[in-house]
Scaffold this motif. Structure first.
Motif, PDB file in Angstrom:
ATOM      1  N   ALA A 172      43.769  36.977  60.677  1.00  0.00           N
ATOM      2  CA  ALA A 172      45.156  36.967  60.121  1.00  0.00           C
ATOM      3  C   ALA A 172      44.854  37.726  58.499  1.00  0.00           C
ATOM      4  O   ALA A 172      45.616  38.577  58.405  1.00  0.00           O
ATOM      5  N   VAL A 173      43.927  37.380  58.062  1.00  0.00           N
ATOM      6  CA  VAL A 173      43.752  37.537  56.364  1.00  0.00           C
ATOM      7  C   VAL A 173      43.045  39.135  56.749  1.00  0.00           C
ATOM      8  O   VAL A 173      43.496  39.945  56.255  1.00  0.00           O
ATOM      9  N   ARG A 174      42.264  39.474  57.660  1.00  0.00           N
ATOM     10  CA  ARG A 174      41.618  40.604  57.668  1.00  0.00           C
ATOM     11  C   ARG A 174      42.778  41.713  58.048  1.00  0.00           C
ATOM     12  O   ARG A 174      42.631  42.712  57.494  1.00  0.00           O
ATOM     13  N   ASP A 175      43.825  41.142  58.889  1.00  0.00           N
ATOM     14  CA  ASP A 175      44.493  42.332  59.294  1.00  0.00           C
ATOM     15  C   ASP A 175      45.736  42.495  58.076  1.00  0.00           C
ATOM     16  O   ASP A 175      46.247  43.715  57.967  1.00  0.00           O
ATOM     17  N   GLU A 176      45.980  41.225  57.477  1.00  0.00           N
ATOM     18  CA  GLU A 176      46.820  41.512  56.288  1.00  0.00           C
ATOM     19  C   GLU A 176      46.306  42.518  55.289  1.00  0.00           C
ATOM     20  O   GLU A 176      46.907  43.200  54.544  1.00  0.00           O
ATOM     21  N   ILE A 177      44.970  42.427  54.877  1.00  0.00           N
ATOM     22  CA  ILE A 177      44.390  43.178  54.067  1.00  0.00           C
ATOM     23  C   ILE A 177      44.305  44.527  54.617  1.00  0.00           C
ATOM     24  O   ILE A 177      44.623  45.464  53.817  1.00  0.00           O
ATOM     25  N   GLY A 178      44.190  44.932  55.661  1.00  0.00           N
ATOM     26  CA  GLY A 178      44.199  46.195  56.466  1.00  0.00           C
ATOM     27  C   GLY A 178      45.463  46.512  56.290  1.00  0.00           C
ATOM     28  O   GLY A 178      45.819  48.017  56.003  1.00  0.00           O
ATOM     29  N   ARG A 179      46.625  45.954  56.347  1.00  0.00           N
ATOM     30  CA  ARG A 179      48.170  46.287  56.235  1.00  0.00           C
ATOM     31  C   ARG A 179      48.406  46.761  54.689  1.00  0.00           C
ATOM     32  O   ARG A 179      49.057  47.739  54.531  1.00  0.00           O
ATOM     33  N   LEU A 180      47.874  45.760  54.064  1.00  0.00           N
ATOM     34  CA  LEU A 180      47.996  46.444  52.501  1.00  0.00           C
ATOM     35  C   LEU A 180      47.370  47.585  52.170  1.00  0.00           C
ATOM     36  O   LEU A 180      47.706  48.389  51.155  1.00  0.00           O
ATOM     37  N   MET A 181      46.190  47.719  52.601  1.00  0.00           N
ATOM     38  CA  MET A 181      45.242  49.001  52.469  1.00  0.00           C
ATOM     39  C   MET A 181      46.181  50.073  52.553  1.00  0.00           C
ATOM     40  O   MET A 181      46.114  51.204  51.956  1.00  0.00           O
ATOM     41  N   ARG A 182      46.775  50.168  53.869  1.00  0.00           N
ATOM     42  CA  ARG A 182      47.341  51.179  54.513  1.00  0.00           C
ATOM     43  C   ARG A 182      48.719  51.468  53.743  1.00  0.00           C
ATOM     44  O   ARG A 182      49.109  52.755  53.372  1.00  0.00           O
ATOM     45  N   GLU A 183      49.249  50.354  53.339  1.00  0.00           N
ATOM     46  CA  GLU A 183      50.720  50.546  52.872  1.00  0.00           C
ATOM     47  C   GLU A 183      50.643  51.230  51.439  1.00  0.00           C
ATOM     48  O   GLU A 183      51.351  51.953  50.942  1.00  0.00           O
ATOM     49  N   HIS A 184      49.496  50.897  50.613  1.00  0.00           N
ATOM     50  CA  HIS A 184      49.270  51.316  49.258  1.00  0.00           C
ATOM     51  C   HIS A 184      48.296  52.271  49.205  1.00  0.00           C
ATOM     52  O   HIS A 184      47.307  52.272  48.190  1.00  0.00           O
ATOM     53  N   ASP A 185      48.112  53.171  50.179  1.00  0.00           N
ATOM     54  CA  ASP A 185      46.781  53.908  50.263  1.00  0.00           C
ATOM     55  C   ASP A 185      46.667  54.669  48.956  1.00  0.00           C
ATOM     56  O   ASP A 185      47.652  55.324  48.494  1.00  0.00           O
TER      57      ASP A 185
END
Ligand SMILES: Nc1ncnc2c1ncn2[C@@H]1O[C@H](COP(=O)(O)OP(=O)(O)O)[C@@H](O)[C@H]1O
Ligand SMILES: [Mg+2]
Length: 496
Positions: A172-185
């Motif tokens: 869950a944490v890995r996925d959320e970090i990935g989502r934030l990464m992409r959202e704020h590329d």
């Protein structure tokens, strides 16, 4: 001291020594590095789950950004700590903790490894190259996040590790970090150059400043810039409505023509026009990363992928197995692989349209507009003289200069004006006013015998000849053209 007191004292001392031993033992058994992690996660090392995700090195800045945003939201008070000890960069996190717990190796809490990464043309940020931080899942379960950079087979990489007592918490944490990464590329809306370094053996991303060119700085035959602009900018401006009417947005533009006529210049103009659009520029061997560039473009669209001097790739046989050219096919595949609904433009430039024509004709649909960027005509040459004279007062009659420069490319005029200004400065004259004589002398010099190579490199038209022997894009001077029928006769006819 009576017997009883002595006995008590002996017992107390014994207790003290035992306690000290015990403390020493427990310190040895569970070093702080391990106890900090197990204490936070509330489970034994052997029961921990580690979820790891790797990224290419150029994503490090995005990974850092994703982790930073996650921490800011879920445990703003948390602090990074590092690991000291030989070989930590080659060991995985669970192993580091395990060998330390067993006393086989002595890894300890140490300083956080830090590096820098670019986040813009003139801006960098700090990135963790080796560090751990204790945080929580969005619903409060403890997890540990580790960030590190390294290289595998010479390719820079970065990775995030998430340690937890439970797999679903770690993912869950890995996925959320990935989502934030992409959202704020951090690459979104930027101009990026993908280049390749033999030394580092990896694709490297560099930020470039967005050029700002006005329409009157691009001298092309009338209608050319307009049609290019309509195709690239027009579709972008109406992207939503076009999609709603079932029209595809993906587009391919080919700009072809002799070197120095303004293909790159036109691309730079378009980059300036498309503010907010992500641009990825690749030249020569960097085109091997076209698949990654296309992936990035799709992710960050609206985007433009610029492939400069594609003929170099098309002719490069070093990747070729048999008849085909895998690199060229990779390029065409990447263009094809993007769905029509993505607002992605591919711009190809070439000096050798002939080299590309076969490959493009064989696989139609990649390029939907091919525009020739020719050498400037008389009106264009006069406009170029005025453009590159800038604020200077041009008192010269331009007609003879225009006539003498027939066949010259646009870049020739830029150099001509610089030489004229330099000549004026050397003479001690004010360069604020340029006379016909000063310009004429600069032109004489550039057309002179000693500068055949300059002439061919700047493209002064019929005075040079492309016999196809040289590297693509270069024209090879042919000495016989300097005879009576060549350049000097023309010079004589138009004395300045
Ligand atoms: N059409 C043009 N109008 C104005 N300047 C030009 C034009 N073409 C070239 N130049 C000047 O010459 C330089 C080199 O041209 P460039 O666009 O790199 O040529 P190429 O066609 O080989 O890509 C440009 O940076 C620009 O300063
Ligand atoms: Mg170019």
């Amino acid at each position: 001291m009576n017997h009883r007191d002595a006995q008590d004292l002996a017992l107390a001392l014994k207790q003290l020594v035992e306690d000290a031993h015990h403390q020493l033992d427990s310190a040895r058994e569970v070093p702080e590095l391990v106890s900090r992690v197990t204490g936070h996660l509330g489970c034994e090392l052997r029961n921990m789950i580690c979820v790891t995700e790797r990224f290419p090195g150029w994503e490090h800045v995005n990974l850092q950004n994703g982790v930073d945003r996650y921490i800011a939201e879920h445990s703003p008070e948390a602090e990074w700590f590092g690991v000291a000890g030989h070989g930590r960069e080659h060991d995985d996190l669970v192993n580091i903790l395990t060998v330390t717990a067993r006393g086989w190796e002595r890894f300890e809490i140490g300083a956080v490894g830090l590096g820098t990464a670019a986040i813009g043309p003139d801006e960098t940020t700090e990135v963790v190259t080796f560090g751990l931080i204790l945080t929580r899942t969005p619903d409060g379960s403890p997890v540990l996040v580790g960030l590190r950079a390294g290289s595998e087979h010479g390719s820079p990489q970065c990775q995030v590790d998430v340690l937890a007592a439970d797999r679903s918490n770690a993912t869950a944490v890995r996925d959320e970090i990935g989502r934030l990464m992409r959202e704020h590329d951090v690459y979104r809306g930027q101009i990026l150059s993908f280049s390749w370094s033999e030394h580092r053996g990896n694709e490297l991303v560099t930020f470039l400043p967005r050029p700002a060119l006005s329409t009157n700085e691009v001298i092309l035959p009338s209608g050319v810039l307009e049609s290019v602009e309509r195709h690239i900018v027009g579709i972008a401006e109406h992207a939503v409505s076009l999609s709603e009417h079932g029209q595809h947005l993906k587009r391919g533009l080919l700009l072809y023509g002799p070197p120095g006529t303004g293909k790159t210049h036109t691309v730079r103009y378009l980059m300036g026009r498309m503010s907010g659009c992500t641009v990825i520029v690749m030249t020569g061997s960097a085109i091997r990363f076209v698949a990654q560039a296309a992936g990035l473009a799709r992710r960050l669209h609206p985007a433009i992928v610029v492939l400069e001097d594609v003929d170099l790739v098309a002719q490069d046989r070093s990747y070729s197995g048999g008849d085909g050219n895998p690199l060229l096919f990779a390029l065409l595949d990447a263009m094809d692989g993007i769905g029509g609904d993505a607002d992605v433009t591919f711009i190809l430039t070439t000096n050798r349209a002939d080299v590309l024509e076969r490959a493009l004709a064989d696989r139609p649909g990649r390029v939907d507009l091919a525009v020739e960027i020719p050498k400037p005509d008389a009106a264009g040459r006069a406009a170029l003289l005025r453009l590159y004279a800038g604020d200077l007062d041009l008192t010269a009659d331009l007609d003879p200069l225009v006539a003498r420069t027939e066949g010259a490319t646009a870049s020739f005029f830029k150099e001509l004006l610089r030489r004229a200004v330099l000549g004026a400065l050397v003479e001690g004259a004010s360069p604020a006013r340029l006379t016909g004589e000063q310009l004429g002398r600069a032109l004489d010099e550039m057309l002179g015998e000693r500068e055949t190579l300059t002439r061919s490199l700047l493209g002064s038209g019929e005075h040079v000849h492309d016999d196809g022997d040289g590297p693509p894009g270069f024209t090879v001077p042919r000495p016989m053209l300097h005879g009576p029928g060549g350049v000097f006769r023309r010079v004589d006819r138009h004395p300045l």
